[in-house]
Design an enzyme around this catalytic site. Structure first.
Site, short mmCIF file in Angstrom:
data_model
loop_
_atom_site.label_atom_id
_atom_site.label_comp_id
_atom_site.label_asym_id
_atom_site.label_seq_id
_atom_site.Cartn_x
_atom_site.Cartn_y
_atom_site.Cartn_z
N GLY A 41 34.90 41.72 34.06
CA GLY A 41 36.20 42.35 33.84
C GLY A 41 37.36 41.45 34.26
CG ASN A 42 36.65 38.81 37.41
OD1 ASN A 42 36.13 38.03 36.62
ND2 ASN A 42 36.01 39.30 38.46
CE LYS A 69 32.83 50.48 37.25
NZ LYS A 69 32.32 49.12 37.30
CE LYS A 127 30.09 42.40 33.52
NZ LYS A 127 30.17 42.47 34.94
CE LYS A 177 29.22 40.09 39.02
NZ LYS A 177 29.61 40.98 37.92
P1 ADP Z 1 32.91 41.17 37.43
O1 ADP Z 1 34.19 41.69 36.92
O2 ADP Z 1 32.54 39.83 36.86
O3 ADP Z 1 31.77 42.16 37.38
P2 ADP Z 1 33.00 41.59 40.32
O4 ADP Z 1 34.29 41.47 41.06
O5 ADP Z 1 32.43 42.93 40.08
O6 ADP Z 1 33.21 40.79 38.95
O7 ADP Z 1 31.89 40.71 41.05
C1 ADP Z 1 32.06 39.34 41.32
C2 ADP Z 1 32.59 39.14 42.73
O8 ADP Z 1 31.56 39.42 43.69
C3 ADP Z 1 32.98 37.73 43.10
O9 ADP Z 1 34.26 37.41 42.61
C4 ADP Z 1 32.94 37.78 44.62
O10 ADP Z 1 34.22 38.09 45.14
C5 ADP Z 1 32.04 38.96 44.95
N1 ADP Z 1 30.85 38.68 45.78
C6 ADP Z 1 30.33 39.60 46.64
N2 ADP Z 1 29.26 39.12 47.27
C7 ADP Z 1 29.06 37.86 46.79
C8 ADP Z 1 28.08 36.84 47.05
N3 ADP Z 1 27.09 37.03 47.93
N4 ADP Z 1 28.19 35.67 46.39
C9 ADP Z 1 29.19 35.46 45.50
N5 ADP Z 1 30.14 36.39 45.21
C10 ADP Z 1 30.09 37.58 45.84
MG MG Z 2 31.71 44.03 38.38
#
Ligand code: ADP
Ligand code: MG
Length: 311
Positions: free
Chosen positions: A10-11, A126, A211, A273
Site C-alpha cells: 500500500g505504501n 486491521k 493482502k 508477509k
Molecule cells: P505494505 O504496505 O507493503 O504491506 P507494511 O507497512 O504493512 O507495508 O509492512 C512493511 C513494514 O514492516 C516495513 O516498512 C517495516 O516498517 C515494518 N517491519 C516490521 N517488522 C519488520 C522486520 N522485522 N523487518 C523489516 N521490516 C519490518
Molecule cells: Mg501491509
C-alpha cells in the site's frame, strides 16, 4: 520462465490520486522488467489507506446530504480495486507499449470467500483510514460504536475485522487470462470479503482481508513459482528498528518460524508477509518467496538482494 505473483504494498501507492498515479508509473517499470525477461506476472495490491478514505468520505457526506448513503466496506473494497486497478492498468499499458511489448492488461474485480465464524469478526485488528487523538477516538467510539485502537505509537485508528481468506471466487477466469498470456491485476486490497450462504449467495461483509494472505491464496490457486512481496524495506530484519538490527538474506521455513515465535515481525506489517511466505513455500517443493522493496525487484529476482524464504 517463471510464473510470478507480485504483491504490491500500500505504501507504494501514496495518498492522493495524483501521487498514486505517479507512484504507480514508477512501479510499472520493475514489473515490466520482469515481463520483458519472459516471466508470467500476476499483480495483487494493498488498499488500507484508500479503503479507509473511501469509507470515511461517504460516511461524512451522508451526514450532510440526504441523498448520499454511507458505503459498506465490501463496496468500498470494490471501489478501491477499480481505482487502484485503473492506475495500474494505465501505467502498465504505457510502459509495455514504450518497450513494444504486445501484451494486454486488465483488472479482475475479485471476491474472496471468508468464514462467517472466523474469530476475527469478534476481534477487529486491521487499522484503516486516518489517525486520531485519544479524545477524538473515544468520542467517535461512543458516537458510532466502531472500534478504535492505539496504532504503534502513532495515534488512534479505526480497526475492522480481518478474517482469513479461504478462496478466490474468480480464480478460474484469472487462471484463463494468465494462461492466455494476459497480465492480470487481482485480489486488490486482499479481495472483496464475502461469505458463502447455503443457497450459493455471496454476501459482502464489513471487513478488510490482509493482502499478503490473499496473495498467498491466489498464488496457490494459480500454481505460481515465486511469491514476490514488494514493500518499503529491501530486506526482512531481526531486531528491526533497534541498534542491533540485522538484515536477512535468506530464511528456511524452520528459521522463519523460529524468528516469528520470538516476535521479530510486527503484527499488521511484516508478520502477515512472513506468514504468507512460509505457508506458500511449504505448499510445494522448489517454491520461493522474496520480500524486498519495489526499487530492488529486478535485482532480487536475479538473486542479488531481498530476503528469500525457501523450502
Ligand atoms: P505494505 O504496505 O507493503 O504491506 P507494511 O507497512 O504493512 O507495508 O509492512 C512493511 C513494514 O514492516 C516495513 O516498512 C517495516 O516498517 C515494518 N517491519 C516490521 N517488522 C519488520 C522486520 N522485522 N523487518 C523489516 N521490516 C519490518
Ligand atoms: Mg501491509
Amino acid at each position: 520462465m517463471s510464473r510470478i505473483l507480485i504483491a504490491l504494498g500500500g505504501n507504494a501507492l501514496g495518498s492522493t490520486p495524483e501521487e498514486q498515479l505517479q507512484l504507480v508509473h514508477d512501479s510499472a517499470k520493475p514489473i515490466v522488467d520482469l515481463i520483458e525477461q519472459g516471466h508470467e506476472v500476476v499483480i495483487a495490491h494493498g488498499n488500507g489507506p484508500q479503503v479507509g478514505s473511501i469509507n470515511l468520505a461517504f460516511e461524512k457526506s451522508s451526514k450532510e446530504h440526504a441523498n448520499i448513503p454511507s458505503m459498506p466496506f465490501a463496496e468500498c473494497g470494490a471501489m478501491s480495486q477499480g481505482y487502484i486497478g485503473y492506475h495500474l492498468q494505465n501505467a502498465l499499458h504505457e510502459e509495455l507499449l514504450k518497450r513494444s511489448i504486445n501484451k494486454s492488461v486488465a483488472t479482475v474485480v475479485s471476491q474472496v470467500v471468508v468464514d462467517k465464524n472466523d474469530h476475527a469478526f469478534q476481534n477487529p485488528t486491521k487499522p484503516i483510514g486516518p489517525f486520531y487523538s485519544k479524545e477524538e477516538a473515544e468520542r467517535l467510539m461512543a458516537e458510532t460504536g466502531d472500534h478504535y485502537i492505539e496504532d504503534s505509537g502513532r495515534g488512534y485508528r479505526r480497526v475492522i475485522p480481518s478474517p482469513a481468506p479461504v478462496k478466490v471466487v474468480e480464480k478460474d477466469i484469472i487462471q484463463d487470462l494468465v494462461n492466455a498470456g494476459r497480465i492480470v491485476i487481482a485480489v486488490g486490497g486482499g479481495g472483496i470479503p464475502v461469505v458463502e450462504e447455503k443457497n450459493h449467495a455471496l454476501i459482502g461483509v464489513e471487513a478488510v482481508i490482509d493482502k499478503d494472505l490473499a496473495s498467498k491464496c491466489l498464488a496457490d490457486e494459480l500454481n505460481v513459482d515465486f511469491l514476490f512481496i514488494l514493500t518499503a524495506v529491501e530486506k526482512v530484519a531481526i531486531n528491526y528498528g533497534k541498534p542491533n538490527q540485522q538484515n536477512l538474506n535468506q530464511l528456511s521455513i524452520e528459521e522463519a518460524e523460529k524468528l516469528m515465535k520470538e516476535g521479530h515481525f510486527a503484527p499488521g506489517s511484516m508478520l502477515p508477509k512472513i506468514q504468507a511466505a512460509i505457508s506458500f513455500v511449504k505448499g510445494k517443493q522448489g517454491r520461493k518467496s522474496i520480500i524486498t522493496s519495489l526499487e530492488k525487484a529486478k535485482d532480487a529476482i536475479l538473486g542479488k538482494t531481498g530476503t528469500v524464504i525457501f523450502n
